[in-house]
Design a protein around this motif. Structure first.
Motif, PDB file in Angstrom:
ATOM      1  N   ILE A   1       0.840  -1.203   0.000  1.00  0.00           N
ATOM      2  CA  ILE A   1       0.000   0.000   0.000  1.00  0.00           C
ATOM      3  C   ILE A   1       0.875   1.253   0.000  1.00  0.00           C
ATOM      4  O   ILE A   1       0.570   2.248  -0.676  1.00  0.00           O
ATOM      5  CB  ILE A   1      -0.958  -0.009   1.209  1.00  0.00           C
ATOM      6  CG1 ILE A   1      -1.925  -1.180   1.106  1.00  0.00           C
ATOM      7  CG2 ILE A   1      -1.729   1.305   1.303  1.00  0.00           C
ATOM      8  CD1 ILE A   1      -2.797  -1.366   2.323  1.00  0.00           C
ATOM      9  N   HIS A   2       1.978   1.218   0.748  1.00  0.00           N
ATOM     10  CA  HIS A   2       2.899   2.366   0.738  1.00  0.00           C
ATOM     11  C   HIS A   2       3.458   2.604  -0.657  1.00  0.00           C
ATOM     12  O   HIS A   2       3.527   3.750  -1.137  1.00  0.00           O
ATOM     13  CB  HIS A   2       4.043   2.123   1.718  1.00  0.00           C
ATOM     14  CG  HIS A   2       5.179   3.075   1.558  1.00  0.00           C
ATOM     15  ND1 HIS A   2       5.056   4.431   1.783  1.00  0.00           N
ATOM     16  CD2 HIS A   2       6.474   2.879   1.163  1.00  0.00           C
ATOM     17  CE1 HIS A   2       6.220   5.027   1.555  1.00  0.00           C
ATOM     18  NE2 HIS A   2       7.085   4.098   1.166  1.00  0.00           N
ATOM     19  N   THR A   3       3.859   1.545  -1.336  1.00  0.00           N
ATOM     20  CA  THR A   3       4.401   1.676  -2.691  1.00  0.00           C
ATOM     21  C   THR A   3       3.347   2.213  -3.651  1.00  0.00           C
ATOM     22  O   THR A   3       3.636   3.064  -4.505  1.00  0.00           O
ATOM     23  CB  THR A   3       4.908   0.307  -3.187  1.00  0.00           C
ATOM     24  OG1 THR A   3       5.924  -0.181  -2.302  1.00  0.00           O
ATOM     25  CG2 THR A   3       5.489   0.423  -4.597  1.00  0.00           C
TER      26      THR A   3
ATOM     27  N   GLY B   1       2.993   7.177   0.114  1.00  0.00           N
ATOM     28  CA  GLY B   1       3.014   7.809   1.432  1.00  0.00           C
ATOM     29  C   GLY B   1       2.685   6.800   2.510  1.00  0.00           C
ATOM     30  O   GLY B   1       2.487   5.609   2.248  1.00  0.00           O
ATOM     31  N   TRP B   2       2.600   7.289   3.744  1.00  0.00           N
ATOM     32  CA  TRP B   2       2.368   6.402   4.874  1.00  0.00           C
ATOM     33  C   TRP B   2       0.985   6.560   5.506  1.00  0.00           C
ATOM     34  O   TRP B   2       0.597   5.762   6.362  1.00  0.00           O
ATOM     35  CB  TRP B   2       3.422   6.645   5.962  1.00  0.00           C
ATOM     36  CG  TRP B   2       4.804   6.293   5.513  1.00  0.00           C
ATOM     37  CD1 TRP B   2       5.813   7.148   5.191  1.00  0.00           C
ATOM     38  CD2 TRP B   2       5.328   4.976   5.326  1.00  0.00           C
ATOM     39  NE1 TRP B   2       6.942   6.462   4.816  1.00  0.00           N
ATOM     40  CE2 TRP B   2       6.673   5.109   4.902  1.00  0.00           C
ATOM     41  CE3 TRP B   2       4.804   3.696   5.487  1.00  0.00           C
ATOM     42  CZ2 TRP B   2       7.492   4.028   4.623  1.00  0.00           C
ATOM     43  CZ3 TRP B   2       5.617   2.601   5.211  1.00  0.00           C
ATOM     44  CH2 TRP B   2       6.945   2.775   4.782  1.00  0.00           C
TER      45      TRP B   2
ATOM     46  N   LEU C   1      -1.090   3.420   7.298  1.00  0.00           N
ATOM     47  CA  LEU C   1      -1.372   3.518   8.729  1.00  0.00           C
ATOM     48  C   LEU C   1      -2.864   3.402   9.012  1.00  0.00           C
ATOM     49  O   LEU C   1      -3.288   2.732   9.960  1.00  0.00           O
ATOM     50  CB  LEU C   1      -0.834   4.832   9.281  1.00  0.00           C
ATOM     51  CG  LEU C   1       0.691   4.897   9.468  1.00  0.00           C
ATOM     52  CD1 LEU C   1       1.135   6.334   9.721  1.00  0.00           C
ATOM     53  CD2 LEU C   1       1.128   3.990  10.627  1.00  0.00           C
ATOM     54  N   LEU C   2      -3.673   4.054   8.189  1.00  0.00           N
ATOM     55  CA  LEU C   2      -5.124   3.955   8.376  1.00  0.00           C
ATOM     56  C   LEU C   2      -5.619   2.532   8.135  1.00  0.00           C
ATOM     57  O   LEU C   2      -6.560   2.075   8.790  1.00  0.00           O
ATOM     58  CB  LEU C   2      -5.839   4.935   7.437  1.00  0.00           C
ATOM     59  CG  LEU C   2      -5.607   6.422   7.721  1.00  0.00           C
ATOM     60  CD1 LEU C   2      -6.344   7.275   6.699  1.00  0.00           C
ATOM     61  CD2 LEU C   2      -6.059   6.788   9.131  1.00  0.00           C
ATOM     62  N   THR C   3      -4.963   1.835   7.202  1.00  0.00           N
ATOM     63  CA  THR C   3      -5.313   0.434   6.967  1.00  0.00           C
ATOM     64  C   THR C   3      -5.016  -0.409   8.203  1.00  0.00           C
ATOM     65  O   THR C   3      -5.769  -1.326   8.541  1.00  0.00           O
ATOM     66  CB  THR C   3      -4.533  -0.116   5.760  1.00  0.00           C
ATOM     67  OG1 THR C   3      -4.770   0.712   4.623  1.00  0.00           O
ATOM     68  CG2 THR C   3      -4.954  -1.543   5.443  1.00  0.00           C
ATOM     69  N   LEU C   4      -3.922  -0.074   8.874  1.00  0.00           N
ATOM     70  CA  LEU C   4      -3.598  -0.771  10.118  1.00  0.00           C
ATOM     71  C   LEU C   4      -4.688  -0.541  11.162  1.00  0.00           C
ATOM     72  O   LEU C   4      -4.971  -1.424  11.981  1.00  0.00           O
ATOM     73  CB  LEU C   4      -2.253  -0.284  10.653  1.00  0.00           C
ATOM     74  CG  LEU C   4      -1.668  -1.025  11.856  1.00  0.00           C
ATOM     75  CD1 LEU C   4      -1.371  -2.473  11.510  1.00  0.00           C
ATOM     76  CD2 LEU C   4      -0.396  -0.333  12.342  1.00  0.00           C
ATOM     77  N   GLY C   5      -5.306   0.639  11.121  1.00  0.00           N
ATOM     78  CA  GLY C   5      -6.389   0.930  12.059  1.00  0.00           C
ATOM     79  C   GLY C   5      -7.637   0.114  11.790  1.00  0.00           C
ATOM     80  O   GLY C   5      -8.459  -0.081  12.703  1.00  0.00           O
ATOM     81  N   VAL C   6      -7.788  -0.385  10.562  1.00  0.00           N
ATOM     82  CA  VAL C   6      -8.984  -1.147  10.212  1.00  0.00           C
ATOM     83  C   VAL C   6      -9.072  -2.427  11.042  1.00  0.00           C
ATOM     84  O   VAL C   6     -10.148  -2.822  11.494  1.00  0.00           O
ATOM     85  CB  VAL C   6      -8.994  -1.476   8.706  1.00  0.00           C
ATOM     86  CG1 VAL C   6     -10.102  -2.472   8.369  1.00  0.00           C
ATOM     87  CG2 VAL C   6      -9.160  -0.203   7.889  1.00  0.00           C
ATOM     88  N   ILE C   7      -7.925  -3.076  11.239  1.00  0.00           N
ATOM     89  CA  ILE C   7      -7.963  -4.332  11.990  1.00  0.00           C
ATOM     90  C   ILE C   7      -8.280  -4.073  13.454  1.00  0.00           C
ATOM     91  O   ILE C   7      -8.891  -4.908  14.133  1.00  0.00           O
ATOM     92  CB  ILE C   7      -6.628  -5.099  11.839  1.00  0.00           C
ATOM     93  CG1 ILE C   7      -6.822  -6.534  12.311  1.00  0.00           C
ATOM     94  CG2 ILE C   7      -5.490  -4.434  12.603  1.00  0.00           C
ATOM     95  CD1 ILE C   7      -5.683  -7.453  11.935  1.00  0.00           C
TER      96      ILE C   7
END
Length: 401
Positions: A358-360, A364-365, A369-375
């Motif tokens: 997703i970063h690639t 950006g980050w 990071l927001l995807t990490l918040g989904v879990i």
């Protein structure tokens, strides 16, 4: 069984559980700090190093799902012995590796055995300490934390003084010591191996919302931890404007944050009516606050966002404790532990890779990071299911016509 033999069995099991837990993490944490020293003797490409780094959750997932089948054939104590023999042999083999292939093969053997033993620890606590699940879970998870911190501190000085082979091989002594109590306990239990069939409850775990809720909670903790260990320093240097040294210190802060609160997990669960819900609120709320802070305010109070995000892994000891609390027999606990850890580590293995993809794609980050918040958000309904459930067996009984 007499009172004396029961006490003796518990004393052996206590020593065995502590030494087993220490061996699991020291076997994994003792390699990465001395990769440079190893590379001076053995050519290790970035691909090989990356393979070793991503192997743990993959091995944990594969061998976690196989463990209940093996446990039914030989018994939980005997399987613990087999796992420890494999860990010991793997660490000795790794210390004498002569090329990259043998180093990777030995490391894979270690991770496979650790994957089996990971599943066995909660059921072993359930079998020997059903009246002290919280305290014993805290003991072995704290031991794991210590075994994660200590090897990186000792590995380099030992490698400088005696060579990298001695630095890797010395940890085999702890696995060898752990064999002693489990060999004795396996011999004592040999008469009952094979007598207990797999409970119906264990065969129908996949159909229960409680099972999948535990998987999600375990995944939220493990995916956050593995992703941050892989990417947090780079995220901080590129978005937070911190130096590489400061980023390393902040990664240590992330690793440390879950430990103090995890020590309180049994007390909170046992003494507070809504203890499980409280712990989920703390873990999920802190993770979301940390993710949002790093995504939108990375240069302001960076340490605070990292510290908050570091509270999410407190779900790890909570779920391990619940594997015993939400089952009525050790054998069901083995099956539940295998299912939850295997599925959870599968997600944990995928997420760091997905984070990088997703970063690639976005450059950006923020989105990663927001995807990490989904879990973390996904753990909200899981928390409700877990808090309101009683046990796997009782959940199935309710479904019976």
């Amino acid at each position: 069984m007499t009172k004396r033999s029961l006490v003796g069995g518990r004393a052996l099991a206590l020593a065995g559980i502590v030494l087993l837990a220490f061996s699991l993490r020291s076997a994994v944490a003792s390699l990465s700090p001395i990769v440079d020293e190893i590379s001076a003797d053995i050519a290790l490409s970035p691909t090989i190093v990356g393979l070793i780094g991503t192997a743990p959750p993959v091995c944990y997932a594969i061998f976690g799902i196989l463990t209940p089948r093996w446990e039914r054939r030989v018994g939980v104590q005997s399987l613990a012995v087999v796992a420890l023999v494999a860990v010991t042999a793997g660490m000795i083999w790794r210390a004498f590796a002569t090329d990259a292939v043998s180093l990777v093969a030995a490391t894979a053997l270690i991770f496979a055995a650790v994957g089996v033993a990971n599943v066995l620890l909660p059921p072993l606590v359930k079998r020997y300490f059903p009246d002290h699940l919280g305290a014993m879970t805290t003991l072995f998870t704290t031991t794991m934390a210590v075994a994660t911190f200590v090897p990186p501190i000792i590995a380099v000085p030992v490698a400088d003084a005696a060579g990298w082979r001695a630095s890797l091989g010395l940890w085999a002594a702890f696995a060898l010591a752990a064999l002693v109590p489990w060999v004795v306990l396996a011999i004592r239990s040999r008469a009952i191996i094979g007598e207990e069939n797999l409970p119906v409850a264990a065969r129908r775990l996949w159909s229960l919302p409680l099972t999948w809720a535990l998987v999600i909670a375990f995944s939220a903790s493990s995916a956050t931890a593995y992703t941050m260990f892989a990417w947090l320093p780079l995220v901080l240097t590129e978005t937070g404007g911190v130096s590489a040294g400061a980023a390393g210190a902040l990664l240590s802060l992330f690793a440390f944050m879950g430990l103090p609160l995890s020590l309180l997990v049994p007390t909170i669960v046992s003494r507070t009516r809504h203890g499980i819900a409280v712990l989920f609120v703390v873990a999920i709320g802190s993770a979301l606050a940390g993710v949002l802070g790093l995504a939108f305010l990375p240069t302001i109070a960076t340490w605070l966002w990292v510290a908050l995000l570091g509270l999410c892994p407190l779900l790890f000891p909570l779920v391990l404790m619940l594997l015993g609390m939400r089952t009525e027999s050790p054998r069901t606990a083995v099956a539940l532990s295998g299912f939850v850890q295997s599925a959870g580590y599968t997600i944990a293995a995928i997420f760091p890779f997905l984070f990088g993809v997703i970063h690639t794609a976005t450059g950006g980050w923020t989105i990663p990071l927001l995807t990490l918040g989904v879990i973390a958000i996904a753990a909200i309904p899981a928390a409700k299911i877990i808090a309101q459930s009683t046990s796997v067996e009782s959940e199935l009984r309710r479904r019976e016509p």
